[in-house]
Design a protein around this motif. Sequence first.
Motif, mmCIF file in Angstrom:
data_model
loop_
_atom_site.group_PDB
_atom_site.id
_atom_site.type_symbol
_atom_site.label_atom_id
_atom_site.label_comp_id
_atom_site.label_asym_id
_atom_site.label_seq_id
_atom_site.Cartn_x
_atom_site.Cartn_y
_atom_site.Cartn_z
ATOM 1 N N LEU A 1 -6.046 -0.979 -7.189
ATOM 2 C CA LEU A 1 -6.489 -0.031 -6.157
ATOM 3 C C LEU A 1 -7.879 -0.413 -5.660
ATOM 4 O O LEU A 1 -8.142 -0.438 -4.446
ATOM 5 C CB LEU A 1 -6.496 1.391 -6.719
ATOM 6 C CG LEU A 1 -7.017 2.482 -5.764
ATOM 7 C CD1 LEU A 1 -6.141 2.565 -4.516
ATOM 8 C CD2 LEU A 1 -7.056 3.825 -6.475
ATOM 9 N N ALA B 1 1.587 6.499 -6.787
ATOM 10 C CA ALA B 1 0.393 7.171 -7.305
ATOM 11 C C ALA B 1 0.469 8.678 -7.118
ATOM 12 O O ALA B 1 0.107 9.452 -7.997
ATOM 13 C CB ALA B 1 -0.855 6.632 -6.620
ATOM 14 N N MET B 2 0.955 9.113 -5.963
ATOM 15 C CA MET B 2 0.974 10.543 -5.657
ATOM 16 C C MET B 2 1.994 11.296 -6.503
ATOM 17 O O MET B 2 1.910 12.513 -6.630
ATOM 18 C CB MET B 2 1.276 10.764 -4.170
ATOM 19 C CG MET B 2 0.202 10.209 -3.242
ATOM 20 S SD MET B 2 -1.469 10.775 -3.649
ATOM 21 C CE MET B 2 -1.319 12.521 -3.254
ATOM 22 N N ASP C 1 2.614 1.613 -3.448
ATOM 23 C CA ASP C 1 1.685 2.001 -4.510
ATOM 24 C C ASP C 1 1.185 3.426 -4.314
ATOM 25 O O ASP C 1 1.037 4.186 -5.277
ATOM 26 C CB ASP C 1 0.492 1.040 -4.544
ATOM 27 C CG ASP C 1 0.883 -0.321 -5.105
ATOM 28 O OD1 ASP C 1 2.031 -0.453 -5.556
ATOM 29 O OD2 ASP C 1 0.034 -1.232 -5.088
ATOM 30 N N HIS C 2 0.910 3.792 -3.063
ATOM 31 C CA HIS C 2 0.398 5.147 -2.804
ATOM 32 C C HIS C 2 1.450 6.196 -3.121
ATOM 33 O O HIS C 2 1.154 7.241 -3.712
ATOM 34 C CB HIS C 2 -0.046 5.266 -1.344
ATOM 35 C CG HIS C 2 -0.710 6.570 -1.025
ATOM 36 N ND1 HIS C 2 -0.027 7.650 -0.494
ATOM 37 C CD2 HIS C 2 -1.990 6.992 -1.208
ATOM 38 C CE1 HIS C 2 -0.852 8.662 -0.346
ATOM 39 N NE2 HIS C 2 -2.051 8.293 -0.771
ATOM 40 N N GLU C 3 2.701 5.904 -2.748
ATOM 41 C CA GLU C 3 3.782 6.839 -3.063
ATOM 42 C C GLU C 3 3.944 7.000 -4.567
ATOM 43 O O GLU C 3 4.108 8.105 -5.077
ATOM 44 C CB GLU C 3 5.087 6.328 -2.436
ATOM 45 C CG GLU C 3 6.273 7.267 -2.642
ATOM 46 C CD GLU C 3 7.544 6.733 -2.001
ATOM 47 O OE1 GLU C 3 8.626 7.288 -2.283
ATOM 48 O OE2 GLU C 3 7.451 5.759 -1.210
ATOM 49 N N TYR D 1 0.835 -1.202 0.000
ATOM 50 C CA TYR D 1 0.000 0.000 0.000
ATOM 51 C C TYR D 1 0.872 1.254 0.000
ATOM 52 O O TYR D 1 0.613 2.203 -0.745
ATOM 53 C CB TYR D 1 -0.906 0.026 1.232
ATOM 54 C CG TYR D 1 -2.002 -1.020 1.245
ATOM 55 C CD1 TYR D 1 -2.206 -1.859 0.158
ATOM 56 C CD2 TYR D 1 -2.829 -1.175 2.358
ATOM 57 C CE1 TYR D 1 -3.192 -2.820 0.166
ATOM 58 C CE2 TYR D 1 -3.826 -2.139 2.381
ATOM 59 C CZ TYR D 1 -4.008 -2.950 1.282
ATOM 60 O OH TYR D 1 -4.991 -3.888 1.297
ATOM 61 N N LYS D 2 1.883 1.261 0.844
ATOM 62 C CA LYS D 2 2.761 2.435 0.929
ATOM 63 C C LYS D 2 3.468 2.691 -0.397
ATOM 64 O O LYS D 2 3.531 3.822 -0.875
ATOM 65 C CB LYS D 2 3.794 2.231 2.037
ATOM 66 C CG LYS D 2 3.249 2.401 3.452
ATOM 67 C CD LYS D 2 4.352 2.190 4.485
ATOM 68 C CE LYS D 2 3.853 2.444 5.890
ATOM 69 N NZ LYS D 2 4.913 2.215 6.903
#
Length: 553
Positions: A90, A73-74, A69-71, A66-67
């Motif tokens: 997601l 994505a942002m 992928d989120h990084e 999650y970390k």
Amino acid sequence: MLISKFVASCLILTCSVTWARAELFTAISDVEPLLETYKRIIDDLDDYIVKEEERLIVLKRHLNIYKRDHESAMQDIPNYLGNPINAFTLIKRLTSDLDNIEHSIKIGTEYIKNLTVNHSDVKYPTLEDLAGAAQALTRLQETYNLEVSELAEGRLNGVNYSTPMSAGDCYELGKTLYNEKDYTNALAWMTIALKKYKEENQPYLFKETDIMEYIGFSHYLLGDVKTALIWTKKMLALEPNHVRAKGNVPHYNKIIAEDEEKLRRRRRGDTGEDLVEKIPDKEPKMSPFAKERKVYERLCRGEMDVPQEISKTLHCRYLTENHPFLLLAPIKMEYMYRNPDIVLFYNVLSDQEIEDIQKMAKPRFRRATVHDTKTGELVPAHYRISKSGWLRDEESSVVAKVSRRVSHFTGLSMQFAEDLQVVNYGIGGHYEPHFDFARRKEPAFEKYNGNRIATVLFYMSDVAQGGATVFTELGLSLFPVKGAAAFWLNLHPSGEGDLATRHAACPVLTGSKWVCNKWIHEGGQEFIKPCNLEYQAESMGRKIPRPVPKSSR
């Protein structure tokens, strides 16, 4: 169950200790049974800790993914979400993964839900979203001839766009497709899931036999009972007491025996002699729908060119007529097809206008709809996957300016034009072949004073792969160019619909596709484009040159 066993063991120990305080000291023989109780507690607690550690390993692995992928994505949200694999994973993380975490660690999940789900400012996808995302990946796979193995590695047309999918991702995708009764694609994804499961050697909440069960039963539902039996026996080799597998083996054997007996009887015939099975002389004819589908997919992949007799008439020029303003600011235009004329106008929307229109439309977005041919009502349809919102000229100077500009470069009246429709295509978003005009006896567009005489399609974004507008009768593909607008007339001079304008929006392979449509109606065009008095037999019956496959050039 493990926790309840542990609690039960503790209760046994508590009762035993209470009893021991009363009489155990009087006889060591009476204490000896407590050693067995103590051993059970040690075993239960040891087993519980092992299972908890496995759960924590899974949870930590989820957290790290999650970390990461989120990084990622942002760093570039539009491109990240424009990748259908990223969008699917997601949604998967926030549906099935979260359900699995909740099932595995109830206390932790309840805490998470108290912090998030009960707040009004947090959104969660539904299982319907997960199914839609799975179907979108399948649509992309079929339209663009993508290999499942390539998709699972995060590659789209040979380009790496994301990290590889895990065994869990592939398993969940296969399970979703299975539940949607798409057994062929479910089988493909489950096969990849099994391969990755063995390679990864990671703890999952599902077992190897769970994957094998889906593979076996998918084969059965696809009519391949012999292969289903093979996979069921493989399951039993790993898990001899698997209840469903043990029940399926005799069932499959019975079906195979009955099929073989039927085949023997058919070959013997009434005389008892073997008969040679007849082989059909020709393959079954392809239906018109299947033919169009084949052309549509080739056009989406950019594998067809317009015929030479059309391409040699195409040219570019500056548009200076229709309105005095164009003498000061001519518009670049390019003929993409002739008879019917399909034109691309360049740089007719600025970046700022695009941003303003997107900002106004987003709060109004709803599932895109189509006109029901029987009722004329707007209804959602599986063949149109996007969200749209409508903007009126009266509420924004930007929208009003765009309408005036449409009038300038088309030379048509906006008196009875529809509001500006803004569309954003989702994961694998598409719109299958259709006409913009209403066919005979269809009740659509009655309130607009006439049929849709013309379409203006603005491209508000570039698309990395896919997302073309294709004309299946003409063999024409228009790939999005940000700031440009495609224009064509939907009707013959007689007012009859031009069947050659049948078109479609191809699935978005990677990227985010934004468009806005301005549909112009017959009302108000009486003196600008008057109808002919006679039916246009020549234009209606014209022969359209056949498109040319690129491979044959």
